[in-house]
Design a protein around this motif. Structure first.
Motif, PDB file in Angstrom:
ATOM      1  N   ALA A 182       0.887  -1.508  -0.014  1.00  0.00           N
ATOM      2  CA  ALA A 182       0.522  -0.045   0.081  1.00  0.00           C
ATOM      3  C   ALA A 182       0.986   1.306  -0.255  1.00  0.00           C
ATOM      4  O   ALA A 182       0.420   2.033  -0.737  1.00  0.00           O
ATOM      5  CB  ALA A 182      -0.964  -0.361   1.039  1.00  0.00           C
ATOM      6  N   MET A 183       1.889   1.212   0.636  1.00  0.00           N
ATOM      7  CA  MET A 183       2.510   2.342   0.995  1.00  0.00           C
ATOM      8  C   MET A 183       3.195   2.660  -0.359  1.00  0.00           C
ATOM      9  O   MET A 183       3.824   3.726  -1.300  1.00  0.00           O
ATOM     10  CB  MET A 183       3.730   2.208   1.942  1.00  0.00           C
ATOM     11  CG  MET A 183       3.138   2.538   2.686  1.00  0.00           C
ATOM     12  SD  MET A 183       1.845   4.299   3.326  1.00  0.00           S
ATOM     13  CE  MET A 183       3.482   5.488   3.271  1.00  0.00           C
ATOM     14  N   ALA A 184       4.332   1.747  -1.204  1.00  0.00           N
ATOM     15  CA  ALA A 184       4.442   1.326  -2.214  1.00  0.00           C
ATOM     16  C   ALA A 184       3.831   2.011  -3.702  1.00  0.00           C
ATOM     17  O   ALA A 184       4.306   3.124  -4.256  1.00  0.00           O
ATOM     18  CB  ALA A 184       5.000   0.104  -2.566  1.00  0.00           C
ATOM     19  N   GLN A 185       2.182   2.020  -3.333  1.00  0.00           N
ATOM     20  CA  GLN A 185       1.400   2.299  -4.409  1.00  0.00           C
ATOM     21  C   GLN A 185       1.052   4.348  -4.255  1.00  0.00           C
ATOM     22  O   GLN A 185       1.295   4.596  -4.968  1.00  0.00           O
ATOM     23  CB  GLN A 185       0.288   1.481  -4.582  1.00  0.00           C
ATOM     24  CG  GLN A 185      -0.777   1.872  -5.180  1.00  0.00           C
ATOM     25  CD  GLN A 185      -0.179   0.760  -6.779  1.00  0.00           C
ATOM     26  OE1 GLN A 185       0.735   0.207  -6.964  1.00  0.00           O
ATOM     27  NE2 GLN A 185       0.280   1.994  -7.856  1.00  0.00           N
ATOM     28  N   ILE A 186       1.807   4.859  -3.426  1.00  0.00           N
ATOM     29  CA  ILE A 186       0.523   6.183  -2.606  1.00  0.00           C
ATOM     30  C   ILE A 186       2.391   6.700  -3.358  1.00  0.00           C
ATOM     31  O   ILE A 186       2.125   7.449  -3.894  1.00  0.00           O
ATOM     32  CB  ILE A 186       0.570   5.742  -1.274  1.00  0.00           C
ATOM     33  CG1 ILE A 186      -0.425   6.050  -0.899  1.00  0.00           C
ATOM     34  CG2 ILE A 186       0.762   7.511  -0.552  1.00  0.00           C
ATOM     35  CD1 ILE A 186      -0.574   5.385   0.753  1.00  0.00           C
ATOM     36  N   VAL A 187       3.301   5.699  -3.238  1.00  0.00           N
ATOM     37  CA  VAL A 187       4.834   6.009  -3.730  1.00  0.00           C
ATOM     38  C   VAL A 187       4.241   6.947  -4.582  1.00  0.00           C
ATOM     39  O   VAL A 187       4.736   7.563  -5.565  1.00  0.00           O
ATOM     40  CB  VAL A 187       6.077   5.753  -2.818  1.00  0.00           C
ATOM     41  CG1 VAL A 187       7.028   6.858  -3.249  1.00  0.00           C
ATOM     42  CG2 VAL A 187       6.121   6.253  -1.038  1.00  0.00           C
ATOM     43  N   ALA A 188       4.586   5.192  -5.372  1.00  0.00           N
ATOM     44  CA  ALA A 188       4.489   5.766  -7.145  1.00  0.00           C
ATOM     45  C   ALA A 188       3.374   6.460  -7.744  1.00  0.00           C
ATOM     46  O   ALA A 188       3.459   7.140  -8.715  1.00  0.00           O
ATOM     47  CB  ALA A 188       4.345   4.122  -7.574  1.00  0.00           C
TER      48      ALA A 188
END
Length: 386
Positions: free
Chosen positions: A137-143
């Motif tokens: 979820a955090m990686a997607q927020i950053v992306a």
């Protein structure tokens, strides 16, 4: 003075003395120091209190959260992929992570991302506790995020978001989840470090305390904050509310088991000083039969990529960065020009030095902002190894 236990090799007495002096005036502090030279352990010390709530002492293998020292360890994993020919630092990050193209981030290179130049140092959205604990979820927020400045044109410290950048780099280029890649690297040199703390380690982990200089710094920053503007430096640390500004409270933040058990590659590793020193030692010298990086790889991955004033105003001196590694600078003094590593919130320091073949780690659960403890120990070590 706090009783210090462990061993110091002949010639390194001044390093041991500097470690013992770090406890002066801090009766509830705990900590450990480990140093290797040419792969050989020359300092292995510990002392003080691991948990001031019950007086539990710091033991030889007490693990603790090492905060941004985690970034240095993730950068070793990325460097190993460079060495294996599976990662090109000058290649666009979007080539291996297509979602990262959102909002014009397609020009960000892998090296830019590791050197705090990706433009996503803090989230525009308020991160929830559940999202913080969910790596994907955090990686997607950053992306998905629109950058805070034109990527590559400047830098700002990606205090936590750096971990989801490096974690995705390791996952996508290496084909292994970051926690698993981290575990394999640590186990290769004896274990004692985790990205995603096992539940059975929780009882032995140190309890973190916020000292007066860190408390005062956070209070002053809050008082000076303009409510009409966004404080991106604060959001870089808190993610908009998922963490306290000090990163820990008495029973929350990185003192909470669910946070320590999550894969948070920007700040969440739990390790002993001995484990950290062994990993860093193995980047510059054969250590327990293992060499993690070769000298020609180090020449590439420790090349300066970021220096000077950041995008968001911060007082000098400023750090210098390579491909995720913190280099020797006025802001963080290591042994010299061939040193590379990473410090961490509250006083943690871990690094290697190629010229002297040193691996170093100092960890503590007593967190300060105005903190000379590790610097004095490094100064003492420099007087010995040159």
């Amino acid at each position: 003075m706090t009783a210090v236990q462990g061993t110091v090799s002949t010639g390194f007495d001044v390093v041991g003395e500097a470690f013992a002096e770090a406890f002066e005036g801090l009766p509830e502090m705990g900590g450990a120091l480990a140093v290797r030279v040419d792969g050989r352990a020359v300092v292995d010390l510990w002392g003080g209190i691991a948990d001031s709530r019950d007086g539990r002492p710091w033991e030889r293998d007490t693990p603790t959260v090492v905060f941004s020292c985690t970034k240095g360890l993730m950068s070793i994993l990325a460097a190993r992929l460079v060495e294996a020919g599976r990662l090109d630092l000058d290649r666009p990050l979007a080539d291996i992570w297509p979602d990262f193209t959102a909002h014009g981030k397609d020009r960000v290179s892998v090296g830019d991302a590791l050197a705090h130049r990706a433009g996503v140092s803090a989230p525009r959205v308020d991160v929830t506790r559940a999202q913080l604990l969910d790596f994907a979820a955090m990686a997607q927020i950053v992306a998905d995020q629109e950058p805070l400045w034109r990527p590559g044109d400047g830098w700002a410290y990606h205090a936590l978001t750096h971990g989801w950048l490096s974690g995705e780099i390791v996952r996508r280029a290496g084909g292994v989840a970051p926690g698993d890649a981290f575990a394999a690297m640590a186990e290769a040199v004896g274990g004692g470090a985790w990205l995603g703390m096992p539940a059975e380690v929780a009882a032995s982990a140190a309890h973190l305390r916020v000292g007066p200089t860190l408390d005062a710094l956070v209070a002053r920053q809050a008082a000076e904050r303009d409510p009409a503007t966004t404080d991106w430096l604060d959001r870089a640390m808190t993610l908009g509310g998922a963490l306290p500004a000090t990163l820990v409270t008495a029973d929350d933040g990185f003192n909470a088991d669910d946070v320590r058990e999550a894969v948070i590659p920007g700040a969440g590793a739990v390790a002993t000083a001995r484990a950290l020193a062994a990993v860093w030692s193995a980047t510059v010298a054969e250590t327990d039969g293992v060499r993690l990086l070769q000298d020609d790889t180090l020449e590439v991955v420790t090349r300066e990529r970021t220096a000077g004033a950041p995008v968001f105003a911060a007082p000098a001196p400023w750090p210098r960065w390579a491909a995720g590694f913190q280099l020797d600078s006025e802001a963080r003094r290591y042994l010299g020009p061939s040193s590379f590593g990473h410090d961490g919130a509250g006083g943690q320091v871990a690094f290697a030095d190629l010229d002297s073949r040193v691996g170093f780690a100092f960890v503590t659960n007593w967190m300060e902002a105005d903190d000379p403890r590790a610097t004095r120990i490094v100064d003492a070590l420099r007087s010995v190894v040159g």
